[in-house]
Design a protein around this motif. Structure first.
Motif, PDB file in Angstrom:
ATOM      1  N   PHE A  73     -20.595  23.316 -26.421  1.00  0.00           N
ATOM      2  CA  PHE A  73     -20.341  23.538 -27.843  1.00  0.00           C
ATOM      3  C   PHE A  73     -21.004  24.820 -28.328  1.00  0.00           C
ATOM      4  N   GLY A  77     -18.652  27.611 -29.781  1.00  0.00           N
ATOM      5  CA  GLY A  77     -18.930  27.898 -31.185  1.00  0.00           C
ATOM      6  C   GLY A  77     -19.380  29.331 -31.413  1.00  0.00           C
ATOM      7  N   LYS A  80     -16.289  31.364 -31.530  1.00  0.00           N
ATOM      8  CA  LYS A  80     -15.527  31.059 -32.752  1.00  0.00           C
ATOM      9  C   LYS A  80     -16.171  31.726 -33.967  1.00  0.00           C
ATOM     10  N   LYS A  87     -12.547  28.663 -40.121  1.00  0.00           N
ATOM     11  CA  LYS A  87     -13.359  27.453 -39.993  1.00  0.00           C
ATOM     12  C   LYS A  87     -14.809  27.743 -39.635  1.00  0.00           C
ATOM     13  N   THR A  90     -17.234  25.205 -41.263  1.00  0.00           N
ATOM     14  CA  THR A  90     -17.235  23.910 -40.583  1.00  0.00           C
ATOM     15  C   THR A  90     -18.068  23.968 -39.311  1.00  0.00           C
ATOM     16  N   ILE A  91     -17.907  25.034 -38.554  1.00  0.00           N
ATOM     17  CA  ILE A  91     -18.691  25.201 -37.328  1.00  0.00           C
ATOM     18  C   ILE A  91     -20.169  25.349 -37.669  1.00  0.00           C
ATOM     19  N   CYS A  94     -21.577  21.974 -38.282  1.00  0.00           N
ATOM     20  CA  CYS A  94     -21.741  21.282 -36.999  1.00  0.00           C
ATOM     21  C   CYS A  94     -22.991  21.759 -36.257  1.00  0.00           C
TER      22      CYS A  94
END
Length: 144
Positions: A73, A77, A80, A87, A90-91, A94
């Motif tokens: 992740f 991530g 990303k 997003k 959102t990441i 998280c």
């Protein structure tokens, strides 16, 4: 948008998570072999020691799985966040949750800091130089 700081923190945190994965994997193999030996030769140890080694092996297997998921992740991530898609918030949330779960580790602290930075980063809009016109002819009579 330039998110170089968050990218660097997430890559370093994911790298530390891989090192944690390797250490937990070695720990699991060692205690797994000890558990098998204790269950196989019960005349060296009692049943309470076998249960103890079994519990430690189970906890280390959970740690291995959690470290592997954290590393995957972290790397996914990081790229990303670097690409700056829609997003990112959102990441970032998280990563704040993931860092909060691992707050007592170095990679958990790095994930938490990167998540907070990515969540609080303001987006600045730039004006293209093509459409910007500056006229200095009318500004001279302002104070006269």
């Amino acid at each position: 948008m330039n998110r170089q700081t968050e990218f660097t923190l997430l890559i370093v945190g994911a790298s530390f998570s891989i090192m944690t994965f390797l250490g937990a994997m070695a720990y699991t193999v060692i205690f797994g072999l000890n558990t098998l030996l204790v269950f196989d030769t019960s005349y060296y140890a009692g049943p309470d020691e076998a249960i103890f080694f079994g519990i430690i092996t189970f906890v280390s297997v959970i740690a291995v799985i959690f470290a592997l998921v954290s590393a995957i992740f972290g790397f996914v991530g990081a790229f990303k966040v670097k690409s700056g898609g829609p997003k990112v918030k959102t990441i970032a949330v998280c990563f704040i949750i993931l860092g909060g779960l691992q707050i007592f580790t170095i990679h958990g602290i790095l994930f938490l800091i990167a998540g907070i930075l990515a969540l609080n980063k303001k987006e600045y809009k730039t004006v293209s130089k093509e459409y910007e016109t500056i006229s200095t002819e009318d500004e001279g009579t302002k104070w006269e």
